[in-house]
Each structure stands twice: as structure tokens, then as C-alpha cells.
Design an enzyme around this catalytic site. Sequence first.
Site, PDB file in Angstrom:
ATOM      1  N   GLU A  48      30.078 101.299 100.108  1.00  0.00           N
ATOM      2  CA  GLU A  48      30.416 101.948 101.379  1.00  0.00           C
ATOM      3  C   GLU A  48      29.186 102.204 102.233  1.00  0.00           C
ATOM      4  OE1 GLU A  48      33.285 101.532 102.844  1.00  0.00           O
ATOM      5  OE2 GLU A  48      34.078 102.275 100.964  1.00  0.00           O
ATOM      6  N   HIS A  49      29.290 101.858 103.519  1.00  0.00           N
ATOM      7  CA  HIS A  49      28.222 102.107 104.501  1.00  0.00           C
ATOM      8  C   HIS A  49      26.935 101.367 104.142  1.00  0.00           C
ATOM      9  CE1 HIS A  49      30.015 105.113 107.193  1.00  0.00           C
ATOM     10  NE2 HIS A  49      30.659 105.551 106.141  1.00  0.00           N
ATOM     11  N   ASP A  51      26.865  97.623 104.368  1.00  0.00           N
ATOM     12  CA  ASP A  51      26.834  96.280 104.984  1.00  0.00           C
ATOM     13  C   ASP A  51      25.877  96.259 106.176  1.00  0.00           C
ATOM     14  OD1 ASP A  51      28.624  97.857 106.495  1.00  0.00           O
ATOM     15  OD2 ASP A  51      29.978  96.202 106.932  1.00  0.00           O
ATOM     16  N   GLY A 143      40.856 103.796 107.706  1.00  0.00           N
ATOM     17  CA  GLY A 143      39.814 103.233 106.849  1.00  0.00           C
ATOM     18  C   GLY A 143      40.216 101.924 106.200  1.00  0.00           C
ATOM     19  N   SER A 145      40.679  99.143 108.143  1.00  0.00           N
ATOM     20  CA  SER A 145      40.252  98.104 109.103  1.00  0.00           C
ATOM     21  C   SER A 145      41.324  97.613 110.053  1.00  0.00           C
ATOM     22  CB  SER A 145      39.702  96.889 108.363  1.00  0.00           C
ATOM     23  OG  SER A 145      38.410  97.132 108.002  1.00  0.00           O
ATOM     24  N   ASP A 190      34.240  93.960 107.398  1.00  0.00           N
ATOM     25  CA  ASP A 190      35.677  93.959 107.686  1.00  0.00           C
ATOM     26  C   ASP A 190      36.136  92.610 108.235  1.00  0.00           C
ATOM     27  OD1 ASP A 190      35.216  96.541 107.017  1.00  0.00           O
ATOM     28  OD2 ASP A 190      35.459  97.358 109.024  1.00  0.00           O
TER      29      ASP A 190
END
Length: 458
Positions: A48-49, A51, A143, A145, A190
Amino acid sequence: MATNPPKLRTKITANERLQNLKNTFETKYGEAPLFYAYAPGRVNLIGEHIDYCGYSVLPMAIEPNILAAVSVNTSGTITLANTNPQYKDYSVSCSEDIGIDRENPKWHYYFLCGVKGIQEKFGIAQLAGMSCVVDGTIPPSSGLSSSSALVCCAGLVTMEANQKSLSKVALAELCAKCERYIGTEGGGMDQSISFLAEKGTAKLIEFQPLRATDVKLPGGAVFVISNCCVEMNKAASSHFNIRVVECRIATKMLAEARGLDPSRLMKLAQVQTELKASLEEMLGLVDEVLHPEPYSREEICKVLGITSEQFSTELLSANTQHEMHFKLHQRAKHVYSEAARVLRFKSVCDSEPADSVQLLGDLMNQSHASCRDLYECSCTELDQLVDICLKSGAVGSRLTGAGWGGCAVSMVPDEKVESFLQAVREAYYLPDPRRAAMEKQSLFVSRPGGGAAVLLEE
């Protein structure tokens, strides 16, 4: 794997949702659609967080998607409608420059991000006229996408309507870039999974260059998605972009401390590459160089030798200009430890040890703790929901997506799925009338789905 998004011939009458969409389209526009296209939402299993910091992530596509019915014409206008009456119709002339209002992130602006992306990529002076009806089954601001799937679907639709051709990878990169028109500085996970997903497998998505590798999930457990019913719109608030900025500043502070040129480096992964260090060594460096107390603008400017004006223009984004304090130690610590958890998760899936379900569950739990305590991207309701999921039989549970609301993803042993769903329903959804009304689309088992495609009527 085929390089371009597939074009599938399909019997519209055999699919109730497609048939309803076709009927709505014909009623609205007085003609049949020429083609349909869809792009799936996703659930990020771990990573998470990270990319946008240059690190690999591990998502899978889900069945809920954004589906559009489209006809092409010479009207010189793009007309958009949505099956959900809360999203209003919109039309824009093909000859004028497409404007996207960042201050007001309405549904049609996400669609127009995809249109504009294709237009600029191919230098199309006059786009084909289009009539579209969009139907979404991804809960918005959850959350999963929904917004990126809408951008991807629009990009695919515009490419097809204008008779252009791009590979899945090129489309994913283009849609990641053009979503920034609405102000979200995401990292590309995403859009990548929306195009590169394949049924039955999760994917390790790596960046620069973009590539996707199959990750076979262990048998004996499924992933269950549960929405905490607090909405979080990334483009409408600054939480998300503040984290992007904090990671950018941490990158430059670490680079400066190690004698690298901070002006060249924007992502935490680049510092690791330059130093040829392991993730463990990077975590040691974070402890050594960055203090846990928040940094002020003045301190950052002093260390980096930049002016306050440079700080605002080179480091901050449009909607983070008001920020005065930055938690660099905590954010960098989360990113490097989460990047290591992603690699560990994949290696457990690849080597299939007997206790793989338990090992993956532990990694998910560590990820949630890091998101909650170091990255501070959870919220009270999400923490409560994760807690309920673990008490109800999940081996691992964590927030997924940007956070600050939205969904948790839980790994649940096959034999406990029914009792798990019932326990979560009773503890989280039924006591609250608003949640109880949303429960049907908020709590579901998810299997890895396929990527975006164009559908042609048989």
C-alpha cells in the site's frame, strides 16, 4: 499473453446487465450501441502507498467493473450518461480543448481524463463523436479503484472509437499519466492491474519498465472484501497527495545525507538503487538519518539548501501548499518495510510452504499495522472492521486502497467463509441502519478476475 486488450464477441441477451445497458442506451439515443467496453476494479492484497515510490505491488482484479455502451457518430460531440441517476449527463464538443476541473472532481471528468489521454497520445485534432452510457458496479470512493477503472474504460473506449491501437502496457501507462489531470498523483498500480489482469491469478506489478508477473495464490483460503462505508475521494481531499509529497521530501533528505544529488531523485526506490542497498539497509538508514519528530518547512529547506519558493514549487503539489509539517521518518519506514513485505508475500506464494496461508495472513496484519501507525492512512471505522474480521476467523486483514475509509481485505480459510461472513455482518453491518442498507455490495468474496476488454455483439 496477448499484447492488446481483447475484443470478445458476446451474446448480449445472455447477460442481464448488458441487456439492460443496451435497452437504456437505445431509449436514450434512439440507436443501438456499436460496441461495449469494460475495465475492472481491483483489490490490492499487499503493497500500500508504495507504487508512487517506485516499488512493486501485488493486486488482483475483481469482478465489479465499469462498463460502457458506445456508438460513434459525426456529430462533433461526446455525450456521456450514467445508469446511476445521481451522476448527471454531460456533453463536450470534440473541437474544443477538453477542460478538467480539479476543484470539482465529478464523475464525467474522470471519463474525460481517458479521452484526453488518447487524444494527446495520437495528436487527434478532431475526435470521433461518441454517445456513451456508463454502468458501474464498483462502490465509489471505497478503495477498489472505481475512479481509475472509469479512466481506463474511457481510454479504451476512445481508442476503439477513433480506430487506434495500443498494447495493454501502453494503455496502462497512458491512463496512469492522464489520471493526473484530475490532480491525483498515483503511481500506476490501479491502471496496470485493470489492463494486465488475468482470470485466476494475482499479479506482481513492477514499474520502470512496467511489467506484470503471475502470482498463484495458495489453495485453502479466499479473499473477502468488506467496505467500512466511510467514503474517501482521493481527488477531493489532500491526504493522498500529502503522503506523496512526504515521500518525495524523505527521498531528497536521504539522498542529501548520503552525498547523492537530491535534485535528480524523486522516489524512495531510486535512493535504494543508487546506494545499491538492501531494503533492510534502507530501514537502518531511515533510523539513522531521519528523526521521528515532524519536520518543519524551514528545517527541510536548510538541509536541502533550497529557498521557501523552491520548496513550494518543486516539492509541493497544487493541493498541498498549506502543509507546514512533514512526518518523513514514519512515511519512509512504512514504504521500505512494505516493499519488503510484498517480496516476502510473493516468495511464500511461489514456494508454497505448508503454512503459507498463516504466513501470508501475518504479512497482511503487519501491513495494516504499518498503514495505521506509520503511514496514518487508516480511520477508526477501518481499524474496528479489521479487528472484527480477525475475531471472525480471518488469518489476516488489512486496509486496501488509499485508506482513510473504503475497504479492508481479509484472507479467510475456505471452511470458515460462511461463518466469517455471518459474524462480520452481525458485528459491523447490522447494528447500523446505514451500513445494513449497504451490506449487499459491501461484503463479498472475491476471486481474481480478468482485465479490460472490448465487447462486440454477436
